[in-house]
Design a protein around this motif. Structure first.
Motif, mmCIF file in Angstrom:
data_model
loop_
_atom_site.group_PDB
_atom_site.id
_atom_site.type_symbol
_atom_site.label_atom_id
_atom_site.label_comp_id
_atom_site.label_asym_id
_atom_site.label_seq_id
_atom_site.Cartn_x
_atom_site.Cartn_y
_atom_site.Cartn_z
ATOM 1 N N LEU A 93 0.822 -1.207 0.000
ATOM 2 C CA LEU A 93 0.000 0.000 0.000
ATOM 3 C C LEU A 93 0.862 1.267 0.000
ATOM 4 N N GLN A 94 1.966 1.226 0.732
ATOM 5 C CA GLN A 94 2.881 2.355 0.722
ATOM 6 C C GLN A 94 3.422 2.617 -0.674
ATOM 7 N N ALA A 95 3.817 1.555 -1.366
ATOM 8 C CA ALA A 95 4.375 1.689 -2.713
ATOM 9 C C ALA A 95 3.337 2.229 -3.689
ATOM 10 N N VAL A 96 2.105 1.723 -3.603
ATOM 11 C CA VAL A 96 1.039 2.189 -4.492
ATOM 12 C C VAL A 96 0.702 3.646 -4.213
ATOM 13 N N ALA A 97 0.670 4.018 -2.930
ATOM 14 C CA ALA A 97 0.333 5.398 -2.550
ATOM 15 C C ALA A 97 1.365 6.395 -3.071
ATOM 16 N N PHE A 135 -5.014 7.268 -4.876
ATOM 17 C CA PHE A 135 -4.893 6.242 -3.846
ATOM 18 C C PHE A 135 -4.204 6.793 -2.604
ATOM 19 N N ARG A 136 -3.260 7.715 -2.801
ATOM 20 C CA ARG A 136 -2.549 8.305 -1.665
ATOM 21 C C ARG A 136 -3.512 9.045 -0.751
ATOM 22 N N ILE A 137 -4.476 9.769 -1.337
ATOM 23 C CA ILE A 137 -5.451 10.514 -0.543
ATOM 24 C C ILE A 137 -6.296 9.553 0.302
ATOM 25 N N ILE A 138 -6.697 8.430 -0.298
ATOM 26 C CA ILE A 138 -7.477 7.428 0.435
ATOM 27 C C ILE A 138 -6.627 6.770 1.514
ATOM 28 N N TYR A 139 -5.402 6.399 1.152
ATOM 29 C CA TYR A 139 -4.503 5.723 2.078
ATOM 30 C C TYR A 139 -4.209 6.570 3.307
ATOM 31 N N GLU A 140 -4.067 7.875 3.119
ATOM 32 C CA GLU A 140 -3.760 8.774 4.228
ATOM 33 C C GLU A 140 -4.926 8.939 5.189
ATOM 34 N N LYS A 141 -6.102 8.434 4.830
ATOM 35 C CA LYS A 141 -7.263 8.498 5.720
ATOM 36 C C LYS A 141 -7.451 7.200 6.494
ATOM 37 N N THR A 142 -6.528 6.246 6.331
ATOM 38 C CA THR A 142 -6.616 4.973 7.042
ATOM 39 C C THR A 142 -5.642 4.974 8.214
ATOM 40 N N ILE A 143 -5.783 3.991 9.104
ATOM 41 C CA ILE A 143 -4.905 3.918 10.276
ATOM 42 C C ILE A 143 -3.465 3.621 9.863
ATOM 43 N N LEU A 144 -3.270 2.803 8.810
ATOM 44 C CA LEU A 144 -1.915 2.520 8.343
ATOM 45 C C LEU A 144 -1.243 3.771 7.792
ATOM 46 N N GLY A 145 -2.039 4.637 7.194
ATOM 47 C CA GLY A 145 -1.503 5.866 6.631
ATOM 48 C C GLY A 145 -1.086 6.886 7.673
ATOM 49 N N GLN A 146 -1.430 6.650 8.938
ATOM 50 C CA GLN A 146 -1.099 7.601 10.001
ATOM 51 C C GLN A 146 0.253 7.315 10.648
ATOM 52 N N ILE A 147 0.864 6.167 10.314
ATOM 53 C CA ILE A 147 2.106 5.771 10.977
ATOM 54 C C ILE A 147 3.215 6.781 10.734
ATOM 55 N N ALA A 148 3.452 7.118 9.464
ATOM 56 C CA ALA A 148 4.513 8.077 9.135
ATOM 57 C C ALA A 148 4.155 9.480 9.610
ATOM 58 N N VAL A 149 2.858 9.805 9.601
ATOM 59 C CA VAL A 149 2.409 11.138 10.021
ATOM 60 C C VAL A 149 2.710 11.377 11.489
ATOM 61 N N ALA A 150 2.491 10.366 12.318
ATOM 62 C CA ALA A 150 2.658 10.511 13.767
ATOM 63 C C ALA A 150 4.080 10.889 14.152
ATOM 64 N N SER A 151 5.066 10.379 13.419
ATOM 65 C CA SER A 151 6.461 10.636 13.759
ATOM 66 C C SER A 151 7.089 11.753 12.937
ATOM 67 N N SER A 152 6.271 12.464 12.170
ATOM 68 C CA SER A 152 6.800 13.564 11.362
ATOM 69 C C SER A 152 7.108 14.783 12.241
ATOM 70 N N PRO A 153 8.311 15.368 12.123
ATOM 71 C CA PRO A 153 8.645 16.547 12.926
ATOM 72 C C PRO A 153 7.920 17.803 12.447
ATOM 73 N N ASN A 154 7.346 17.744 11.239
ATOM 74 C CA ASN A 154 6.675 18.921 10.657
ATOM 75 C C ASN A 154 5.169 18.708 10.532
ATOM 76 N N ILE A 155 4.599 17.950 11.418
ATOM 77 C CA ILE A 155 3.170 17.655 11.369
ATOM 78 C C ILE A 155 2.346 18.919 11.605
ATOM 79 N N THR A 156 1.239 19.056 10.860
ATOM 80 C CA THR A 156 0.377 20.235 10.984
ATOM 81 C C THR A 156 -0.776 19.956 11.945
#
Length: 244
Positions: free
Chosen positions: A181-185, A191-212
């Motif tokens: 899913l990461q590769a497809v996104a 697909f990236r927009i859909i993926y970012e709305k799932t729990i798996l898509g939040q993993i990288a977001v949580a550890s981002s130093p520049n999160i909004t």
């Protein structure tokens, strides 16, 4: 329900698998800190929070789900609770509370140990002390919330599969699905927009130093909805399952 929770805690206390997983996560933390021994504490923390769910924590969640949840069908644990008159909803709620709490504690081992070790070797680095404290708290809080969300999905899968080996197999499949899913996104904007709305898509977001602020609220909403939906479906399934 307090008695049920204490009974579940006792089961985990006597579980050899749990202690083995703690030892393995500790050894893996030491190995990662040695491999990335030039990293600062902050860089290591952000790295480990993102990568641990890609393999080590997936295995931990799968093994724990197979033994602690799916194994209850074979051992007669669920049948015994029902025989003594406990409500099925309370049985599942108590088990889910203990399971998610343990996942939460296990998911802290690698980030905490590696961050402390690398901070001792190279300093925390990156930001001023005050802002560093806020960033550390935010990263830990959001990442752990995502892990609980993934754990809730794991709980549902473990309830659906009464066979421990099948449960473990599904979790290996989940790891491969995450990578795919990461590769497809990365290649498809839709697909990236859909993926970012799932729990798996939040993993990288949580550890981002520049999160909004928007990403923070999206993560919280997605995680809470995932937890609630997974537990509701688990209860629904359990109430309609024949326990032999």
């Amino acid at each position: 329900m307090g008695n049920l929770i204490r009974a579940e805690l006792y089961k985990l206390k006597s579980s050899k698998i749990l202690y083995i997983m703690v030892i393995l996560l500790t050894l893996l933390s030491l190995a990662i800190s040695y491999w990335f021994r030039t990293y600062s504490g902050q860089r290591m923390m952000l790295l480990v929070f993102e990568i641990q769910l890609m393999f080590p924590l997936i295995i931990v969640i799968g093994l724990l789900g197979a033994s602690f949840i799916s194994g209850e069908y074979k051992s007669g644990g669920f049948k015994k609770y029902i025989y003594f008159g406990h409500n099925r909803g309370r049985i599942l709620l108590s088990k889910s509370i203990v399971y998610l709490l343990v996942i939460l504690l296990l998911s802290v081992i690698m980030p905490l140990l590696t961050t402390l070790i690398n901070s001792g070797l190279n300093g925390f680095g990156g930001t001023a002390q005050a802002s560093a404290g806020v960033m550390v708290f935010r990263t830990f809080a959001l990442s752990l919330l995502v892990y609980v969300g993934v754990g809730a999905v794991a709980f549902l899968i473990s309830m659906l599969f009464k066979n421990s080996l099948a449960t473990i197999g599904v979790f290996f499949g989940l790891y491969n699905l995450y990578v795919i899913l990461q590769a497809v996104a990365m290649k498809s904007e839709f697909f990236r927009i859909i993926y970012e709305k799932t729990i798996l898509g939040q993993i990288a977001v949580a550890s981002s130093p520049n999160i909004t602020a928007y990403q923070i609220w999206q993560l919280i909403v997605v995680a809470l909805l995932t937890i609630a939906l997974s537990l509701l479906l688990s209860v629904y399934w359990f109430r309609r399952t024949e326990i032999k």
